[in-house]
Design a protein around this motif. Structure first.
Motif, PDB file in Angstrom:
ATOM      1  N   THR A 252       0.738  -1.241  -0.182  1.00  0.00           N
ATOM      2  CA  THR A 252      -0.080   0.129  -0.062  1.00  0.00           C
ATOM      3  C   THR A 252       0.689   1.268  -0.164  1.00  0.00           C
ATOM      4  O   THR A 252       0.399   2.052  -0.558  1.00  0.00           O
ATOM      5  CB  THR A 252      -0.855   0.132   1.213  1.00  0.00           C
ATOM      6  N   GLY A 253       2.054   1.116   0.782  1.00  0.00           N
ATOM      7  CA  GLY A 253       2.810   2.381   0.669  1.00  0.00           C
ATOM      8  C   GLY A 253       3.528   2.814  -0.323  1.00  0.00           C
ATOM      9  O   GLY A 253       3.584   4.225  -0.703  1.00  0.00           O
ATOM     10  N   LYS A 254       3.765   2.038  -1.331  1.00  0.00           N
ATOM     11  CA  LYS A 254       4.242   2.463  -2.703  1.00  0.00           C
ATOM     12  C   LYS A 254       2.927   3.336  -3.372  1.00  0.00           C
ATOM     13  O   LYS A 254       3.594   4.162  -4.237  1.00  0.00           O
ATOM     14  CB  LYS A 254       4.212   0.958  -3.668  1.00  0.00           C
ATOM     15  N   ILE A 255       1.853   3.095  -3.330  1.00  0.00           N
ATOM     16  CA  ILE A 255       0.719   3.926  -4.028  1.00  0.00           C
ATOM     17  C   ILE A 255       0.723   5.346  -3.108  1.00  0.00           C
ATOM     18  O   ILE A 255       0.707   6.252  -3.992  1.00  0.00           O
ATOM     19  CB  ILE A 255      -0.478   3.276  -3.925  1.00  0.00           C
ATOM     20  N   ASP A 256       0.987   5.310  -2.078  1.00  0.00           N
ATOM     21  CA  ASP A 256       0.799   6.433  -1.098  1.00  0.00           C
ATOM     22  C   ASP A 256       2.187   7.567  -1.538  1.00  0.00           C
ATOM     23  O   ASP A 256       1.907   8.465  -1.514  1.00  0.00           O
ATOM     24  CB  ASP A 256       1.149   6.124   0.276  1.00  0.00           C
ATOM     25  N   CYS A 263       1.290   9.093   5.879  1.00  0.00           N
ATOM     26  CA  CYS A 263       0.900   7.560   6.150  1.00  0.00           C
ATOM     27  C   CYS A 263       1.644   7.622   7.377  1.00  0.00           C
ATOM     28  O   CYS A 263       2.536   8.294   8.023  1.00  0.00           O
ATOM     29  CB  CYS A 263       1.598   6.806   4.984  1.00  0.00           C
ATOM     30  N   LYS A 264       1.468   6.390   8.181  1.00  0.00           N
ATOM     31  CA  LYS A 264       2.052   5.775   9.326  1.00  0.00           C
ATOM     32  C   LYS A 264       1.671   4.301   9.350  1.00  0.00           C
ATOM     33  O   LYS A 264       0.361   4.056   9.441  1.00  0.00           O
ATOM     34  CB  LYS A 264       1.527   6.443  10.768  1.00  0.00           C
ATOM     35  N   ALA A 329       8.397  -0.801  10.040  1.00  0.00           N
ATOM     36  CA  ALA A 329       7.577   0.528  10.170  1.00  0.00           C
ATOM     37  C   ALA A 329       8.101   1.388   9.041  1.00  0.00           C
ATOM     38  O   ALA A 329       9.296   1.056   8.527  1.00  0.00           O
ATOM     39  CB  ALA A 329       7.610   1.377  11.483  1.00  0.00           C
ATOM     40  N   ASN A 330       7.251   2.196   8.280  1.00  0.00           N
ATOM     41  CA  ASN A 330       7.381   3.217   7.323  1.00  0.00           C
ATOM     42  C   ASN A 330       8.732   4.283   7.741  1.00  0.00           C
ATOM     43  O   ASN A 330       8.710   4.147   9.353  1.00  0.00           O
ATOM     44  CB  ASN A 330       6.187   3.729   6.575  1.00  0.00           C
ATOM     45  N   SER A 331       9.330   4.718   6.962  1.00  0.00           N
ATOM     46  CA  SER A 331      10.356   5.670   7.551  1.00  0.00           C
ATOM     47  C   SER A 331      10.096   6.992   6.996  1.00  0.00           C
ATOM     48  O   SER A 331       8.705   7.412   6.534  1.00  0.00           O
ATOM     49  CB  SER A 331      11.594   5.389   6.747  1.00  0.00           C
ATOM     50  N   LEU A 332      10.590   8.034   7.509  1.00  0.00           N
ATOM     51  CA  LEU A 332      10.387   9.359   7.138  1.00  0.00           C
ATOM     52  C   LEU A 332      10.307   9.727   5.660  1.00  0.00           C
ATOM     53  O   LEU A 332       9.700  10.856   5.128  1.00  0.00           O
ATOM     54  CB  LEU A 332      11.497  10.346   7.811  1.00  0.00           C
ATOM     55  N   VAL A 333      11.257   9.012   4.735  1.00  0.00           N
ATOM     56  CA  VAL A 333      11.112   9.157   3.348  1.00  0.00           C
ATOM     57  C   VAL A 333      10.269   8.494   2.782  1.00  0.00           C
ATOM     58  O   VAL A 333      10.296   8.729   1.280  1.00  0.00           O
ATOM     59  CB  VAL A 333      12.788   8.950   2.912  1.00  0.00           C
ATOM     60  N   SER A 334       9.526   7.298   3.059  1.00  0.00           N
ATOM     61  CA  SER A 334       8.861   6.616   2.361  1.00  0.00           C
ATOM     62  C   SER A 334       7.654   6.025   3.105  1.00  0.00           C
ATOM     63  O   SER A 334       7.856   5.639   4.442  1.00  0.00           O
ATOM     64  CB  SER A 334       9.778   5.569   1.600  1.00  0.00           C
ATOM     65  N   CYS A 335       6.593   5.970   2.609  1.00  0.00           N
ATOM     66  CA  CYS A 335       5.510   5.266   3.258  1.00  0.00           C
ATOM     67  C   CYS A 335       5.800   3.606   3.386  1.00  0.00           C
ATOM     68  O   CYS A 335       4.762   3.033   3.796  1.00  0.00           O
ATOM     69  CB  CYS A 335       4.125   5.463   2.503  1.00  0.00           C
TER      70      CYS A 335
END
Length: 484
Positions: A252-256, A263-264, A329-335
């Motif tokens: 999902t984060g790739k689309i975000d 995101c979080k 978990a996701n990072s500050l630079v990527s969802c």
């Protein structure tokens, strides 16, 4: 009266797992113009699931409120997908090593029984888990000893008949009493994959693109919708849509990232192990869950039966189902949370035979503590596996549905498959606000299937999907249908 307005919106759904397939089926039934993109050859190929959490009794650590929500969601899911459910109960067992007691579970079970009664009073069609007074039953040590002397039923119908194989195989000195039987049924992911494909194929309003990889999403400045670029059959395509539903699961984060959406989230790698037990003589077991503290050597064990002597196994220990560094978990630079390469190799390529053997045998050993005769079980196939998204930063979360971080954009966030109908309800409300649907659909549920699914055809297609994914065909077969 029509449910859609004359201005027929185009809806794109990325991801054909449980969330995406269910949304496509539901909105296709309502007559919306839906396109579903799935990167694999068939639908519903994400992380393993096998259990209708009709009350969440596998999870002592979650709140009563989450358990009540899981009960409601499971009733809805069972009504929407009756062809997926394996109608056999679950037995909850506390080992003697556990710090709690079976009696500690009873207040929650009473609460869930009362909630189930209330759902039935609201709508008699909600009586899908049997009679409310039978939602759970307790079995003392004397009860279990009595059942040890009974002849096993070929097709169990009563609670006692379901409990007999537990009584005759469990080590009475390793567990606390009473044992608790609860009406949490089995779910079959291969039957859902087959049924969703058959249902969507029959809907003129739905376009299904399998073997299709979405590689770019850009906002259309003229329409405020989305231009979606994808590759299918080595050919690149771009289409425009009014609304985007992100149901890409752990990706999902790739689309975000493409949309710049806030995101979080976390991602957890999951695996369940397939064993084969010659010694069970195709006895029809209930599911058995042995409670334990997650992450310790005595973590929860889950023993899920299929026909032909196959069993799916979970062991919530770091040597079995849980993995070191398997939760990220996701990072500050990527969802998009980044799983280690070894996990991605399993997801995108294959398991090594060595790891399959080691972890499956560890799972067999874990369950054999309580079912001694199971110690001669063998590896049945490669594991069931995948990665699961968890919205936010709480890894114990079991109830989540959807968020709307951008206009004309929904991000599916289900943790348990039974959450999909609540997810859909929230998106319906958005569609009504946007004028895609009429207000008459608010608060309504279309439980009827879009077509009468022939069970023989469904079973054949489900078995083919299982074999194509290199799993036994028996795992696509119900242990017991509802009317047996």
């Amino acid at each position: 009266m029509s449910t859609i307005n004359d201005n027929k919106a185009k809806i794109a759904i990325i991801g054909g797992g449980v969330a995406g397939s269910s949304a496509a089926l539901y909105f296709g039934q309502l007559g919306l113009n839906v396109t579903l993109f799935e990167k694999d050859a068939s639908l519903v190929s994400g992380p393993p699931w096998c259990h209708l959490h009709a009350g969440g009794n596998l999870y002592r650590e979650i709140s009563d409120a989450q358990c009540v929500t899981l009960l409601k969601q499971s009733i809805d899911f069972l009504r929407f997908y009756p062809f997926v459910v394996d109608y056999r109960p679950t037995v909850i067992v506390l080992p003697i090593t556990d710090s709690s007691t079976p009696e500690a579970l009873l207040p929650r079970l009473e609460l869930l029984t009362d909630e189930y009664k209330a759902y039935i009073d609201k709508d008699p069609e909600n009586e899908v888990l049997g009679k409310a007074e039978n939602y759970y039953q307790i079995y003392t040590k004397e009860d279990i000893k009595r059942l040890r002397e009974k002849e096993l039923a070929i097709t169990p119908k009563t609670s006692d008949e379901w409990m007999m194989p537990v009584a005759q195989n469990i080590d009475l000195d390793k567990v606390q009493f009473p044992l608790i039987m609860v009406q949490e049924y089995g779910l079959n992911l291969f039957r859902l994959a087959a049924g969703a494909e058959m249902s969507l194929d029959a809907l003129d309003s739905v376009t299904l693109h399998t073997n299709s990889i979405v590689y770019n999403v850009q906002q259309n400045v003229e329409t405020e919708g989305w231009n979606i670029s994808y590759v299918k059959g080595d050919v690149s395509h771009t289409e425009s849509f009014d609304y985007l539903i992100n149901a890409a699961g752990f990706r999902t984060g790739k689309i975000d990232d493409l949309l710049g959406a806030p995101c979080k989230s976390m991602v957890e790698f999951k695996a369940a192990y397939v064993s084969h037990w010659d010694g069970c003589n195709d006895t029809k077991f209930p599911e058995i869950v042995f409670h334990g503290e997650r992450g310790t050597p005595q973590g929860m064990g889950q023993f899920t039966p299929y026909p032909g002597g196959y069993f799916q196994l979970h062991g919530m220990t770091k040597d079995i189902t849980l993995y070191e560094d398997g939760l990220v978990a996701n990072s500050l630079v990527s969802c998009q949370p980044r799983l280690g390469q070894d996990f991605m190799d399993k997801i995108e390529k294959s398991w090594t035979q060595e790891e399959t053997e080691i972890r499956t045998k560890a799972a067999i050993e874990h369950l054999s503590q309580y079912i001694p005769s199971f110690n001669n079980a063998t590896v049945g196939s490669k594991p069931l596996f995948g990665a699961q998204q968890i919205p936010g930063d709480d890894p114990t979360l079991r109830v989540a549905e959807v968020s709307f971080p951008r206009e004309y954009y929904a991000r599916c966030e289900i943790v348990k498959v039974s959450s999909v109908l609540d997810m859909i309800d929230a998106i319906v409300a958005q569609f009504v606000k946007l004028g895609y649907l009429n207000t008459t659909v608010l608060g309504q549920r279309t439980f009827a299937q879009p077509l009468e699914l022939d069970d023989v055809s469904l079973s054949k297609r489900a078995q083919k999907i299982a074999l194509d994914r290199e799993y036994p065909a028996e795992m696509a077969t119900r242990t017991v249908p509802k009317d047996s």
